[in-house]
Design a protein around this motif. Structure first.
Motif: not given
Length: 122
Positions: A35, A39, A52, A84, A103, A106-107, A111, A113
């Motif tokens: 991810f 980005e 995302i 995930l 998602v 994600w940062k 993360p 989903l």
């Protein structure tokens, strides 16, 4: 941006819709989803990544989350064996499913989903 996605995340069949502000791509070959790299590629092309979304297939499993310690559902992707964390899937353990969702976080190191209900169009 197409070149950046192809080079940095292994994208193939890149589709850019500037009216909707959306980029879709498929991977050239199976690889772990990074991810931060997605980005970075988007930012490097002068854009801001807002969301995302994923459309992936894998096997549902349960495991203890290393970040929060809770027992969580995960989707293990074939070939890469990347896991995930997922929310919104009611499939049984070891069942293969195809899911679509966004998602969240994600940062960060956690993360998730969030799977869309069947019939959702967002």
């Amino acid at each position: 941006m197409e070149r950046a996605l192809r080079r940095r995340v292994g994208a193939a069949a890149v589709e850019i819709d500037t009216l909707k502000g959306r980029v879709r791509y498929r991977l050239l070959e199976p690889r772990k989803i990074d991810f931060a790299e997605i980005e970075s590629a988007v930012r490097g092309a002068g854009y801001t990544l807002v969301k995302i979304g994923l459309d992936v297939e894998g096997t549902v499993a349960r495991q203890s989350c290393a970040t929060c310690g809770k027992d969580v559902a995960v989707l293990e992707l074939p070939t890469t064996r990347q896991r995930l964390e997922i929310e919104g899937v009611t499939a049984g353990r070891s069942q293969r499913v195809r899911v679509t969702g966004n998602v969240r976080d994600w940062k960060g190191a956690h993360p998730v989903l969030e799977v869309k209900p069947s019939g959702s169009t967002e």
